[in-house]
Scaffold this active site. Structure first.
Site, PDB file in Angstrom:
ATOM      1  N   ILE A  17       0.838  -1.199   0.000  1.00 50.19           N
ATOM      2  CA  ILE A  17       0.000   0.000   0.000  1.00 50.19           C
ATOM      3  C   ILE A  17       0.870   1.245   0.000  1.00 50.19           C
ATOM      4  CG2 ILE A  17      -1.681   1.325   1.338  1.00 50.19           C
ATOM      5  CD1 ILE A  17      -2.862  -1.341   2.279  1.00 50.19           C
ATOM      6  N   ASP A  53      12.164   3.441  12.621  1.00 54.66           N
ATOM      7  CA  ASP A  53      11.172   2.601  13.281  1.00 54.66           C
ATOM      8  C   ASP A  53      10.166   3.541  13.936  1.00 54.66           C
ATOM      9  OD1 ASP A  53       9.676   1.002  14.996  1.00 54.66           O
ATOM     10  OD2 ASP A  53      11.388  -0.191  15.670  1.00 54.66           O
ATOM     11  N   ASN A  80       0.735   4.694   7.746  1.00 53.47           N
ATOM     12  CA  ASN A  80       0.447   3.447   7.054  1.00 53.47           C
ATOM     13  C   ASN A  80       1.219   2.255   7.620  1.00 53.47           C
ATOM     14  OD1 ASN A  80      -0.438   1.752   4.699  1.00 53.47           O
ATOM     15  ND2 ASN A  80       1.733   1.876   4.196  1.00 53.47           N
ATOM     16  N   ARG A 113       2.219  12.896  17.375  1.00 53.18           N
ATOM     17  CA  ARG A 113       2.736  13.713  18.482  1.00 53.18           C
ATOM     18  C   ARG A 113       3.790  14.700  17.994  1.00 53.18           C
ATOM     19  NH1 ARG A 113       4.513  16.732  21.281  1.00 53.18           N
ATOM     20  NH2 ARG A 113       5.005  16.693  23.520  1.00 53.18           N
ATOM     21  N   TYR A 145      -3.189  -6.897  16.866  1.00 50.46           N
ATOM     22  CA  TYR A 145      -3.394  -5.961  15.758  1.00 50.46           C
ATOM     23  C   TYR A 145      -4.803  -5.380  15.815  1.00 50.46           C
ATOM     24  CZ  TYR A 145      -3.764  -4.596  10.771  1.00 50.46           C
ATOM     25  OH  TYR A 145      -3.952  -3.933   9.585  1.00 50.46           O
ATOM     26  N   LYS A 149      -5.742  -1.451  16.317  1.00 49.13           N
ATOM     27  CA  LYS A 149      -6.494  -0.713  15.305  1.00 49.13           C
ATOM     28  C   LYS A 149      -7.761  -0.099  15.900  1.00 49.13           C
ATOM     29  CE  LYS A 149      -4.007  -1.288  11.533  1.00 49.13           C
ATOM     30  NZ  LYS A 149      -3.371  -0.157  10.818  1.00 49.13           N
ATOM     31  N   ILE A 178      -6.691  -6.544   1.465  1.00 50.56           N
ATOM     32  CA  ILE A 178      -6.055  -5.909   0.319  1.00 50.56           C
ATOM     33  C   ILE A 178      -5.005  -6.854  -0.257  1.00 50.56           C
ATOM     34  CG2 ILE A 178      -4.755  -3.915  -0.499  1.00 50.56           C
ATOM     35  CD1 ILE A 178      -7.625  -3.310   0.478  1.00 50.56           C
ATOM     36  N   SER A 180      -1.920  -7.630  -1.674  1.00 51.08           N
ATOM     37  CA  SER A 180      -0.626  -6.961  -1.792  1.00 51.08           C
ATOM     38  C   SER A 180       0.481  -7.996  -1.596  1.00 51.08           C
ATOM     39  CB  SER A 180      -0.510  -5.850  -0.744  1.00 51.08           C
ATOM     40  OG  SER A 180      -0.398  -6.395   0.553  1.00 51.08           O
TER      41      SER A 180
END
Length: 258
Positions: A17, A53, A80, A113, A145, A149, A178, A180
């Protein structure tokens, strides 16, 4: 579509993506800065490529300062970067849980931030698009995850309310499955999994990185200044209903066409 030669910062820029996001924003005439944890040479179609990172405060702060020094104030931030461990919950290690939550939730916290104060200082607002997931709404595996999210969506709302008066918009783009490069290995091991997954989507197909990028471009467009604190689902109707279940329920009804 509004094209202003914006400075657009994209994290996770070397992934499936991310690469398409870099390409499509560059094609709009924007100056793209791509950040990824891998070697910067893996980032394509970017005016500036940096290695960092996003879960490490010192690294992301340094990278953001470099972007501003090189390209100018950041107008658009696209968060992303992310990774999902699909280990079952009862087998998930503490370290794996911490890694996924740190990358997805802490990483998004850190980039915002450090970017938001710069956006506020320049006085012309800005747009932030956080890449969420349908996993933040329904359980589809990857518990850490999914939890991260879901947290990202509430963080997005909080920041949209807090910084809306400054013209800074914060939204989520939440994709479904998706297709990918990240899926390549799984499809190699289980060639039929793609076709089986398509049955869950009312549109009858999986999404593409381009589907996601077009939605992100829409949210980032300054013309859409009344859209903030919300989630745009790019999920092929997945959250709207379950075609497999409907098909099973009405399988004996000859008048039902699916």
């Amino acid at each position: 579509m509004t094209v202003e030669g914006r400075v657009v910062l994209i994290t996770g820029a070397a992934g499936g993506i991310g690469k398409v996001l870099c390409k499509m924003f560059t094609e709009l005439g924007d100056r793209v800065a791509g950040i990824d944890i891998v070697d910067p040479s893996k980032v394509q179609d970017a005016a500036l490529a940096l290695q960092a990172d996003v879960s490490k405060a010192d690294q992301i702060e340094t990278a953001i300062e470099k972007v501003i020094q090189t390209l100018g104030p950041i107008d658009v931030l696209i968060n992303n970067a992310g990774l999902a461990d699909d280990t079952p919950f009862e087998q998930l290690s503490h370290e794996s849980w911490d890694h996924d939550v740190s990358l997805v939730l802490r990483g998004n916290y850190l980039t915002q931030r450090y970017v938001i104060p710069h956006m506020a200082k320049q006085g012309k607002g800005g747009s932030i698009v956080n890449i969420g997931s349908v996993n933040g709404h329904i359980y589809l595996g990857s518990p850490a995850y999914s939890a991260a999210k879901a947290g990202l969506e509430n963080l997005t709302k909080a920041l949209a309310v807090r910084y809306g008066p400054l013209g800074i918009r914060v939204n989520v783009c939440a994709p479904g499955t998706i297709w990918s490069p990240a899926w390549d290995e799984r499809f190699k091991k289980h060639p039929d999994v793609g076709d089986r997954m398509k049955r869950w989507y009312p549109v009858g197909r999986l999404g593409t990185p381009e589907d996601v990028a077009r939605a992100v471009i829409f949210l980032a467009d300054s013309k859409n200044s009344f859209i903030t604190g919300t989630t745009l689902y790019v999920d092929g109707g997945l959250l709207a209903g379950n075609p497999c279940l409907i098909q099973d329920i009405y399988s004996e009804n000859n008048n039902f066409v699916f």
